[in-house]
Design an enzyme around this catalytic site. Sequence first.
Site, PDB file in Angstrom:
ATOM      1  N   HIS A   1     -19.828 -19.676   5.105  1.00 15.63           N
ATOM      2  CA  HIS A   1     -19.582 -20.259   3.787  1.00 15.63           C
ATOM      3  C   HIS A   1     -18.131 -20.033   3.384  1.00 15.63           C
ATOM      4  CE1 HIS A   1     -21.006 -16.130   3.065  1.00 15.63           C
ATOM      5  NE2 HIS A   1     -20.365 -16.133   1.902  1.00 15.63           N
TER       6      HIS A   1
ATOM      7  N   HIS B   1     -15.510 -19.864   0.329  1.00 13.40           N
ATOM      8  CA  HIS B   1     -15.356 -19.674  -1.112  1.00 13.40           C
ATOM      9  C   HIS B   1     -14.157 -20.472  -1.599  1.00 13.40           C
ATOM     10  CE1 HIS B   1     -17.962 -16.017  -1.480  1.00 13.40           C
ATOM     11  NE2 HIS B   1     -17.666 -15.919  -0.200  1.00 13.40           N
TER      12      HIS B   1
END
Length: 136
Positions: free
Chosen positions: A99, A101
Site C-alpha cells: 500500500h 500512503h
Amino acid sequence: MECVFCRIVRREAPASLLHEDDRVLAFCDLNPVNPGHLLVVPKVHGVGLADLSEPDGQRVFAVGQRLAAVVRTIGVRCEGVNLFLADGEAAGQEVFHVHLHVIPRFKGDRFRLVPGSRRASRRDLDDIASRVRAAL
C-alpha cells in the site's frame, strides 16, 4: 487473520473509497497522519513490492501521483505531500498488503522520516551502484 485490504477490495470491510480502476483501489486511511491521508492498494494481494506485477506497481504509483496533486486542491492543510511505501516489517510495514500512503504535509505536523546521520563515502556509494546495475 485475513488481510484487511483484501476485504476492502472485496467490499467485505468498510472504507471511504475515492478511486477504483481495474488494478487499484484508493481510500482514506483509517488512522491518518493528517487530514486527507489516503492509501492506494493493488487489487491483487501482494505482501511486498516484489510480489506485484510491473503493471500493478506502475498503476499504484501513477494513481498515487495523481492523488498527491488532487489532495492539494480539496481544502485540507497541505503545503507538501509524502508518498510513502513501507516494504517489509523492518521498513515499518504494518499491514502486509502492498500500500502506498499519500500524506498531506504542513510545517509543524508531527510526521517524521529521520534520515541517517552518517554520510556515505563515494566508494561505498559507487559499490552499491555497481551491485544494483549488475542485478538489473
